[in-house]
Design a protein around this motif. Sequence first.
Motif, short mmCIF file in Angstrom:
data_model
loop_
_atom_site.label_atom_id
_atom_site.label_comp_id
_atom_site.label_asym_id
_atom_site.label_seq_id
_atom_site.Cartn_x
_atom_site.Cartn_y
_atom_site.Cartn_z
N MET A 1 2.29 -5.06 -10.33
CA MET A 1 2.92 -5.48 -9.08
C MET A 1 2.50 -6.90 -8.72
O MET A 1 1.31 -7.20 -8.72
N PRO A 13 4.40 -0.09 -1.81
CA PRO A 13 3.43 0.90 -2.31
C PRO A 13 2.73 1.65 -1.18
O PRO A 13 2.71 1.20 -0.04
N ALA A 14 2.16 2.80 -1.54
CA ALA A 14 1.52 3.65 -0.52
C ALA A 14 0.26 3.01 0.05
O ALA A 14 -0.06 3.17 1.21
N ARG A 18 -4.46 -2.42 -1.20
CA ARG A 18 -5.22 -2.46 -2.44
C ARG A 18 -4.31 -2.43 -3.68
O ARG A 18 -4.69 -1.94 -4.72
N ALA A 19 -3.09 -2.95 -3.52
CA ALA A 19 -2.11 -2.83 -4.61
C ALA A 19 -2.28 -3.91 -5.68
O ALA A 19 -1.94 -3.68 -6.83
N THR A 20 -2.78 -5.07 -5.33
CA THR A 20 -2.95 -6.14 -6.33
C THR A 20 -4.44 -6.35 -6.61
O THR A 20 -5.29 -5.87 -5.85
N LEU A 21 -4.72 -7.10 -7.66
CA LEU A 21 -6.13 -7.35 -8.00
C LEU A 21 -6.80 -8.16 -6.88
O LEU A 21 -7.93 -7.87 -6.48
N LYS A 24 -7.70 -5.92 -4.08
CA LYS A 24 -8.87 -5.08 -4.38
C LYS A 24 -10.16 -5.88 -4.20
O LYS A 24 -11.14 -5.38 -3.63
N MET B 1 -5.40 -2.71 -14.03
CA MET B 1 -4.32 -2.67 -13.02
C MET B 1 -3.07 -1.97 -13.53
O MET B 1 -2.69 -2.12 -14.68
N ASN B 3 0.82 -1.66 -13.72
CA ASN B 3 1.93 -2.59 -13.52
C ASN B 3 3.29 -1.95 -13.72
O ASN B 3 4.25 -2.62 -14.02
N ARG B 18 5.70 10.54 2.08
CA ARG B 18 4.75 9.49 2.48
C ARG B 18 4.85 9.19 3.97
O ARG B 18 3.86 9.03 4.66
#
Lengths: 208, 111
Positions: A1, A13-14, A18-21, A24, B1, B3, B18
């Motif tokens: 992503m 995203p849910a 914390r979806a990308t590096l 995080k 990660m 992807n 959700r």
Amino acid sequence: MQAEEKLTYETWPAAPERATLEAKNKFLGFWLFLGGETVLFSSLFATYLALKDKVPDTSQPLAKDLFELPLTLVATMLLLTSSLTSVYAMYHMKNFAFKKMMLWLGVTVLLGLGFLGLEVYEFNMYVHEGHKFTSSAFGSAFYSLVGFHGAHVTFGLGWILALMIRNYKRGLNLYNAPKFYVASLYWHFIDVVWVFIFTVVYLMGMVG
Amino acid sequence: MTNQPLSSNRSRVDLEYRRKTNAEEMRYQIVSFTLMIFLTLLAFAAVAIKGFTSWFTIPFIVLLAAVQVVFQLYYFMHMSHKGHEAPSMFLFTGLFMGLIIVLAFMTIIWW
């Protein structure tokens, strides 16, 4: 992503915080910072407790002469409610509702400003009663602790406002969602510290 | 990660689920906020009512503050969610150090 990807409600995203590096790393680093802040505020609390009511002579006011229950209660309610409104903002962030998130962040900022206004009024009142930063060890410890918290509130307000202005026309994406999330964590932490301030400084001060 | 291109194949059911879990979590947040307000009022009341000795009032209000902070950390700051192992370690290490500092300052300085 990818952070810059254009997302929709369906593709959001849910856990956007914390979806990308980068997100995080931000998340982990910010919690490490909060651990450090805990030590910092503990030291200020320890100093305050050790120097409470240590004044050079009887003309100086003590904790029980200074603090007033109603003022502290109103300030506490303002900050506690602002914590809830920032939770609302993050709820809308997770549902990809940018406008609603901005609205609740705006309410949070207003409540924070109210709190800050009360603190300025309160400090001004104390100074007129002879309780100054340089007048006693008690004064120094008090203004260091409560003033440092007030500085955190000021910084938090500036932070949230800067994020709101910067991203006003941009909408939500995975680049700025973690930024909003981390700012709201900071805001909650300010409230955590305040819970101890109103208990240890104000309520315990009034008990004696 | 990870992807994977998640956009195309996510179903309506998924999104609906959700939305519901988010709404449910928000309800918990409101419950914890109500409890926090209640604990705050209780602490202020314990001080406002003059009948108690400080030997009761001080431990009581400190306990209320501790409970309130747990709500704040675990619900408002989502520490009850998965993936908060490192944050817990950071925070509790800080808290541990902090308590030692408080203990040291309160005992060593004036004894």
